[in-house]
Design a protein around this motif. Structure first.
Motif, PDB file in Angstrom:
ATOM      1  N   MET A  23      -2.628   6.809   4.206  1.00 57.19           N
ATOM      2  CA  MET A  23      -2.632   5.638   3.329  1.00 57.19           C
ATOM      3  C   MET A  23      -3.555   4.536   3.833  1.00 57.19           C
ATOM      4  O   MET A  23      -3.974   3.673   3.078  1.00 57.19           O
ATOM      5  N   GLN A  24      -3.851   4.537   5.142  1.00 54.76           N
ATOM      6  CA  GLN A  24      -4.688   3.483   5.726  1.00 54.76           C
ATOM      7  C   GLN A  24      -5.846   4.139   6.454  1.00 54.76           C
ATOM      8  O   GLN A  24      -5.681   4.660   7.544  1.00 54.76           O
ATOM      9  N   ARG A  25      -6.992   4.113   5.856  1.00 52.39           N
ATOM     10  CA  ARG A  25      -8.140   4.788   6.442  1.00 52.39           C
ATOM     11  C   ARG A  25      -9.107   3.832   7.131  1.00 52.39           C
ATOM     12  O   ARG A  25     -10.075   4.268   7.727  1.00 52.39           O
ATOM     13  N   GLN A  26      -8.885   2.556   7.006  1.00 52.81           N
ATOM     14  CA  GLN A  26      -9.781   1.613   7.651  1.00 52.81           C
ATOM     15  C   GLN A  26      -9.540   1.626   9.153  1.00 52.81           C
ATOM     16  O   GLN A  26      -8.450   1.919   9.617  1.00 52.81           O
ATOM     17  N   LYS A  27     -10.568   1.310   9.917  1.00 54.01           N
ATOM     18  CA  LYS A  27     -10.453   1.319  11.368  1.00 54.01           C
ATOM     19  C   LYS A  27     -10.508  -0.076  11.971  1.00 54.01           C
ATOM     20  O   LYS A  27     -10.145  -0.254  13.115  1.00 54.01           O
ATOM     21  N   PHE A  28     -11.005  -1.069  11.238  1.00 49.38           N
ATOM     22  CA  PHE A  28     -11.097  -2.405  11.812  1.00 49.38           C
ATOM     23  C   PHE A  28     -11.082  -3.428  10.685  1.00 49.38           C
ATOM     24  O   PHE A  28     -11.729  -3.221   9.659  1.00 49.38           O
ATOM     25  N   SER A  37      -2.094   3.578  11.472  1.00 48.34           N
ATOM     26  CA  SER A  37      -3.214   2.741  11.042  1.00 48.34           C
ATOM     27  C   SER A  37      -4.531   3.486  10.948  1.00 48.34           C
ATOM     28  O   SER A  37      -5.419   3.064  10.221  1.00 48.34           O
ATOM     29  N   CYS A  38      -4.718   4.564  11.679  1.00 46.60           N
ATOM     30  CA  CYS A  38      -6.032   5.229  11.623  1.00 46.60           C
ATOM     31  C   CYS A  38      -5.878   6.737  11.807  1.00 46.60           C
ATOM     32  O   CYS A  38      -6.478   7.320  12.695  1.00 46.60           O
ATOM     33  N   ARG A  78       0.820  -1.208   0.000  1.00 50.50           N
ATOM     34  CA  ARG A  78       0.000   0.000   0.000  1.00 50.50           C
ATOM     35  C   ARG A  78       0.858   1.262   0.000  1.00 50.50           C
ATOM     36  O   ARG A  78       0.498   2.264  -0.613  1.00 50.50           O
ATOM     37  N   TYR A  79       1.994   1.207   0.662  1.00 44.56           N
ATOM     38  CA  TYR A  79       2.873   2.375   0.729  1.00 44.56           C
ATOM     39  C   TYR A  79       3.856   2.439  -0.438  1.00 44.56           C
ATOM     40  O   TYR A  79       4.706   3.318  -0.467  1.00 44.56           O
ATOM     41  N   GLY A  80       3.754   1.524  -1.368  1.00 41.77           N
ATOM     42  CA  GLY A  80       4.581   1.573  -2.561  1.00 41.77           C
ATOM     43  C   GLY A  80       5.968   1.013  -2.390  1.00 41.77           C
ATOM     44  O   GLY A  80       6.850   1.270  -3.221  1.00 41.77           O
ATOM     45  N   ILE A  81       6.196   0.230  -1.339  1.00 41.75           N
ATOM     46  CA  ILE A  81       7.513  -0.363  -1.111  1.00 41.75           C
ATOM     47  C   ILE A  81       7.674  -1.646  -1.929  1.00 41.75           C
ATOM     48  O   ILE A  81       8.775  -1.971  -2.368  1.00 41.75           O
ATOM     49  N   THR A  82       6.576  -2.361  -2.138  1.00 40.08           N
ATOM     50  CA  THR A  82       6.597  -3.572  -2.969  1.00 40.08           C
ATOM     51  C   THR A  82       5.517  -3.459  -4.035  1.00 40.08           C
ATOM     52  O   THR A  82       4.546  -2.698  -3.889  1.00 40.08           O
ATOM     53  N   ASN A  83       5.665  -4.235  -5.096  1.00 38.62           N
ATOM     54  CA  ASN A  83       4.648  -4.250  -6.153  1.00 38.62           C
ATOM     55  C   ASN A  83       3.601  -5.320  -5.865  1.00 38.62           C
ATOM     56  O   ASN A  83       3.607  -5.942  -4.795  1.00 38.62           O
ATOM     57  N   LEU A  84       2.717  -5.553  -6.821  1.00 36.83           N
ATOM     58  CA  LEU A  84       1.627  -6.509  -6.607  1.00 36.83           C
ATOM     59  C   LEU A  84       2.140  -7.929  -6.398  1.00 36.83           C
ATOM     60  O   LEU A  84       1.493  -8.730  -5.722  1.00 36.83           O
ATOM     61  N   GLU A  85       3.289  -8.242  -6.979  1.00 37.74           N
ATOM     62  CA  GLU A  85       3.861  -9.585  -6.822  1.00 37.74           C
ATOM     63  C   GLU A  85       4.678  -9.721  -5.532  1.00 37.74           C
ATOM     64  O   GLU A  85       5.162 -10.813  -5.226  1.00 37.74           O
TER      65      GLU A  85
END
Length: 739
Positions: A688-693, A702-703, A532-539
Motif C-alpha cells: 500500500m505504501q511504495r514511496q521511499k522518502f 513503509s517500503c 490509504r489502508y481504507g480504515i478512514t474515508n477522505l473526511e
C-alpha cells in the motif's frame, strides 16, 4: 518411615524445587547465541579472531543453533518437526569451499510496466547468514560506540530518544544527515578492509563478496532504518551496516574532541567544565589552539542505524564547519552520498526537526510565576468565551424561529381569507410555478436568498442563521455593546499580562524560562496511512476496511490489534501520546467494529455485544491509565530486545486479503521458516505504501519491495495472528515455498 525413605522424599522435593521454568523467546535466543559465543572466543589469538568459517561457522552444531535462532524469531516451538536440512553436509560444503551461493538464492519480479527484481536467499543460505550474523555480533558488540543505537541490546529507539531529551542540554543548532547510497564495490572493499583489523579469515570475506555479487546483501544507506523487518534487508544487513558506520561514530568522536577541547580558550572556560578537557588543553599547549572565541562548545551525535542527528551548542559558523567536515568525510572516506539540501536549523525553530519517524522540538516550560500570570489571562478569556457561546446560541435559536415563522407565513398565504395582499410574500408569489408544493416553494425562496448573500464554502448552517440572518436584524446598540465587551476583554487580557510580567524581577523571569525537548509523533502521516489502508474515508471518519472482510473475525480483530500494539510500542515516549490514544479509540476501534458489522451484516451495537471479549483487546481511553506506569507499558510484549529480535520491534503491519481456501487437491504448508503446519488459507500481500522518502514509522510497512505486491503466501492460523499482532516480521517468511 525409615531414614532411606526420608532421604528419598528430600531428593524428590529438591528436584521439584529446582525444576526449570520454560525459557521465553529472549532467553532462548541468548542461550543459543551464548553457545556460539564460546566457540568464537576460543578463536581469539594475538589480538584477532582467526578462521571463523572453518572453526565456528562450518560446524553442524553452529548451523543447528543458527537455524533454531531463526525458528525462535519465527515463534516456532523448537521441539516441533523441523525442515529437512542436513547440517553435516552443509557444514562440509562450507568447510571445503564447495557451497554454491547461486544455487541457493531465488529472485522474484514485480508485475506490470515497471519491472523490479528482488533476490532473496533460500533456507540454507538464510541459516548461513544467521550464523555469520551471530559470529559478527559476538566480535563487534563490545566495541561499538555509545553514539550508535538500533539493533543492539539495550540501545534502541527508546535509548536514543532518552539521550536526545535528557542528555543534550541547551543546544543551539541541529541538523540531520540524510544518507542516500546503495551498497557498491567500493563500500564492500572498505567494509572488508575494516573487518580485517579484528578478523583474519579470507574465506569469510570471500563469502561476503560472493553474497554481494549474487545480490542478496540488500543494504541501502538512507533506506534501511525505515523498513525494519522487511525481507529484502536480509539477515546480515544490520550488523554489516553497524560495522561500516562505526567508522563514522569514531570520526564524530574525534571531531567533537577537536571542537570542544582544542577550540576553547582557557581564559573563558567554565569553572564547572570537565577536568579532562582542561588536561587535554594543557597537554597540547597554547600554540595549537584556535584563537576564536568558542568557549562552551558541545557536539552531540545520535545515530539509529543509518539515521543520524547532529546537535551543536555553539555558533552557527561552527555548526556549518562541522557539517562540512562530516560531509567531506562521508563522501571521500566512506563513499556515501547524502542530501546536500539539508540545512543547519536553530533548535528553537517551532517547526522542529524530523528524526526516527518523529518530530523533535525545543519548547519553553513556564515556571510558577509566569503560569500564575497566564492563569489570570485564561480566566478572563474563558469568561469572554462563555458569553460568546451564549450569544451564538441565542442568535441561532432566533434564526430558527425566524425560519419557522417564515414557513408559517408561506402556508398562510395559501389560505385566501388569511392572505395579506400588501405583504412582500404576495408580491413574489406570482413567481411560484403552478402545482408547486409549499415546502418546495419555501426552499426555492431560501435558495434565492442564500445566493444573494454570497455564501462561502466553509459557512455552516449555524453561521448563516447567526451572523447573516439574526445579527443583521438585531438593534445596532445591542450588537455594539456585545462586540465592545469582547474587544475590551481581549485588550484587558493582553495589557494585564504585559503589566504583570513587568512587575516580576528580571532574575525571576530568566529563571522561569526552562527549555525542554519534546518528541511528537507524526499524526498527519498516521492519518494519511489510515486513509490509504481504507480504515478512514477522505473526511477522516472511520469506515469498514473492505479488504479484510473475507478474513475470520478473530484475524480481523488481530489486524487492528496490531496497529494498537505498534503505536503503543513506538510512541509511548511521545509528548502527544494522548492524541494517539484518542485516534485508537475513535478511528481504529470504530473501523474494526464497522468491518465486522459489514462482514456479518449486523448493527454495530450488536457486533459490540457479540464480540465484547475479543474487542476488549482494543482498549478504550480509560483503559490506558492501568496499562502504563510512568509512560512505560507494563506488558512484556513491549520489551523486545532489538539486538536479539531484530526486525520484530519495528516491523510494519501488512495488509493481507484472503486469496483462496486450501483444499485436498491443492494442499499448502505454512511459509514461515521452521513451521511445517498445514495452511488452511492462502493470502495475498498488498503493498500500500511504495514511496521511499520521506518515511515515517506509522504502524504500517513503509517500503515493501514492489515485487511482493499481490504475492501469495500460505500461513497457518497461529502465524497469521503473530504477523498481524507483530510477534514476527516478513523476514520470517520464505517466499520460495511455491517452488
Amino acid at each position: 518411615m525409615s531414614l532411606a525413605g526420608n532421604l528419598a522424599c528430600l531428593i524428590d522435593e529438591s528436584s521439584l524445587v529446582n525444576e526449570r521454568k520454560p525459557m521465553n523467546r529472549l532467553e532462548l535466543k541468548r542461550f543459543l547465541e551464548l553457545r556460539i559465543k564460546k566457540k568464537v572466543k576460543d578463536q581469539f589469538k594475538d589480538g584477532k579472531f582467526h578462521d571463523l568459517i572453518e572453526k565456528v561457522i562450518a560446524n553442524p552444531y553452529t548451523l543447528q543453533d543458527a537455524y533454531d535462532s531463526m525458528r525462535v524469531n519465527s515463534k516456532v516451538n523448537l521441539k516441533s518437526k523441523c525442515d529437512n536440512i542436513n547440517f553435516d553436509s552443509l557444514a562440509e560444503e562450507l568447510a571445503s569451499g564447495k557451497f554454491d551461493i547461486n544455487s541457493n538464492i531465488y529472485s522474484i519480479s514485480s508485475r506490470g510496466a515497471n519491472k523490479a527484481k528482488l533476490v532473496l536467499p533460500n533456507l540454507k543460505m538464510n541459516v548461513i547468514q544467521e550464523a555469520i550474523r551471530i559470529v559478527l555480533e559476538v566480535v563487534y558488540r563490545p566495541h561499538f560506540s555509545k553514539v550508535s543505537h538500533g539493533c543492539r541490546s539495550g540501545r534502541g529507539q527508546s535509548s536514543a530518544l532518552k539521550y536526545i531529551c535528557k542528555e543534550i542540554i541547551n543546544p543551539d543548532w541541529w541538523f540531520p544527515l540524510v544518507l542516500n547510497k546503495k551498497i557498491d564495490v567500493r563500500i564492500i572493499s572498505k567494509l572488508i578492509s575494516t573487518m580485517e583489523s579484528m578478523i583474519k579469515d579470507p574465506r569469510l570475506y570471500s563469502l561476503i563478496r560472493s553474497m554481494f555479487d549474487a545480490g542478496i546483501l540488500n543494504m541501502e544507506f538512507g533506506g534501511f532504518a525505515k523498513g525494519h523487518g522487511l525481507p529484502q534487508e536480509g539477515m546480515l544487513s544490520p550488523i554489516l551496516m553497524n560495522i561500516y558506520l562505526d567508522l563514522f561514530d569514531h570520526e564524530i568522536l574525534n571531531l567533537s574532541m577537536k571542537y570542544e577541547v582544542l577550540d576553547a580558550p582557557d581564559s573563558q572556560c567554565d569553572e564547572s567544565e570537565s577536568k579532562l578537557r582542561s588536561w587535554f588543553r594543557r597537554q597540547i599547549g597554547p600554540t595549537q589552539r584556535n584563537k576564536e572565541n568558542m568557549s562552551g562548545v558541545r557536539v552531540h551525535c545520535c545515530r539509529l542505524m543509518d539515521e543520524i542527528l547532529l546537535v551543536v551548542k555553539g555558533s552557527k559558523e561552527l555548526s556549518l564547519a562541522l557539517k562540512s567536515e562530516i560531509e567531506t568525510y562521508m563522501q571521500e572516506s566512506l563513499y556515501l552520498d547524502f542530501d546536500s539540501k539539508t540545512n543547519v536549523l536553530p533548535c528553537n525553530d517551532p517547526q522542529g526537526i524530523k528524526f526516527m519517524g518523529k518530530i523533535i522540538k525545543r519548547t519553553v516550560r513556564e515556571g510558577p510565576a509566569i503560569r500564575a500570570v497566564h492563569k489570570l489571562k485564561e480566566k478572563v478569556e474563558l469568561f469572554a468565551l462563555q458569553k460568546e457561546e451564549a450569544w451564538d446560541e441565542g442568535t441561532i435559536k432566533i434564526g430558527k424561529k425566524v425560519l419557522g415563522h417564515g414557513f408559517k407565513k408561506v402556508k398562510e398565504s395559501e389560505i385566501k381569507h388569511l392572505a395579506d395582499c400588501t405583504s412582500v410574500l404576495s408580491h413574489v408569489s406570482r413567481f411560484r410555478k403552478p402545482g408547486m408544493e409549499t415546502d418546495h416553494w419555501y426552499k426555492v425562496l431560501l435558495k434565492v436568498w442564500m445566493q444573494d448573500i454570497n455564501l462561502k464554502k466553509h459557512d455552516t448552517q449555524e453561521y448563516i442563521l447567526s451572523k447573516l440572518l439574526t445579527e443583521k436584524a438585531l438593534p445596532e446598540d445591542l450588537k455594539d455593546s456585545f462586540y465592545t465587551f469582547q474587544n475590551h476583554a481581549k485588550s484587558y487580557v493582553s495589557s494585564e499580562t504585559r503589566s504583570t510580567v513587568t512587575l516580576l524581577p528580571e532574575s525571576n523571569i530568566s529563571s522561569e524560562l526552562i527549555y525542554i525537548t519534546e518528541v511528537l509523533s507524526p499524526l498527519k502521516s498516521m492519518k494519511m496511512c489510515l486513509q490509504r489502508y481504507g480504515i478512514t474515508n477522505l473526511e477522516g471518519y472511520p469506515r469498514a476496511c473492505h479488504m479484510l472482510i473475507l478474513l475470520d473475525h478473530d484475524h480481523i480483530i488481530d489486524w487492528f490489534h496490531g496497529i494498537v500494539n505498534r503505536w503503543l510500542r513506538w510512541y509511548h515516549l511521545c509528548d502527544n501520546f494522548a492524541e494517539i490514544k484518542l485516534m485508537i479509540t475513535e478511528k481504529v476501534k470504530k473501523s474494526c467494529i464497522r468491518t465486522l458489522a459489514t462482514k456479518y451484516r449486523l448493527h454495530e451495537s450488536e457486533i459490540e455485544r457479540k464480540f465484547d471479549s475479543d474487542l476488549s483487546r482494543l482498549p478504550s481511553t480509560k483503559d490506558y491509565e492501568n496499562d502504563f506506569v510512568n509512560g512505560i507499558p507494563e506488558s512484556q510484549d513491549f520489551f523486545y530486545d532489538e539486538g536479539l529480535l531484530y526486525g520484530i520491534c519495528y516491523s510494519g503491519l501488512c495488509l493481507l486479503s484472503l486469496a483462496r481456501i486450501v483444499s485436498e487437491s491443492r494442499p499448502c504448508t505454512c511459509f514461515v521458516i521452521g513451521c511445517r503446519a498445514a495452511a488452511p488459507c492462502v493470502y495475498t500481500i498488498h503493498v500500500m505504501q511504495r514511496q521511499k522518502f520521506p518515511v515515517w514509522k506509522t504502524g504500517f510497512s513503509s517500503c515493501i519491495h514492489p515485487s511482493l505486491h499481490r504475492r501469495r503466501i500460505g500461513l497457518c492460523k497461529q502465524h497469521v495472528k503473530d504477523l498481524f499482532i507483530g510477534h514476527i516480521s516478513l523476514q520470517s517468511i520464505s517466499f520460495d515455498d511455491w517452488k
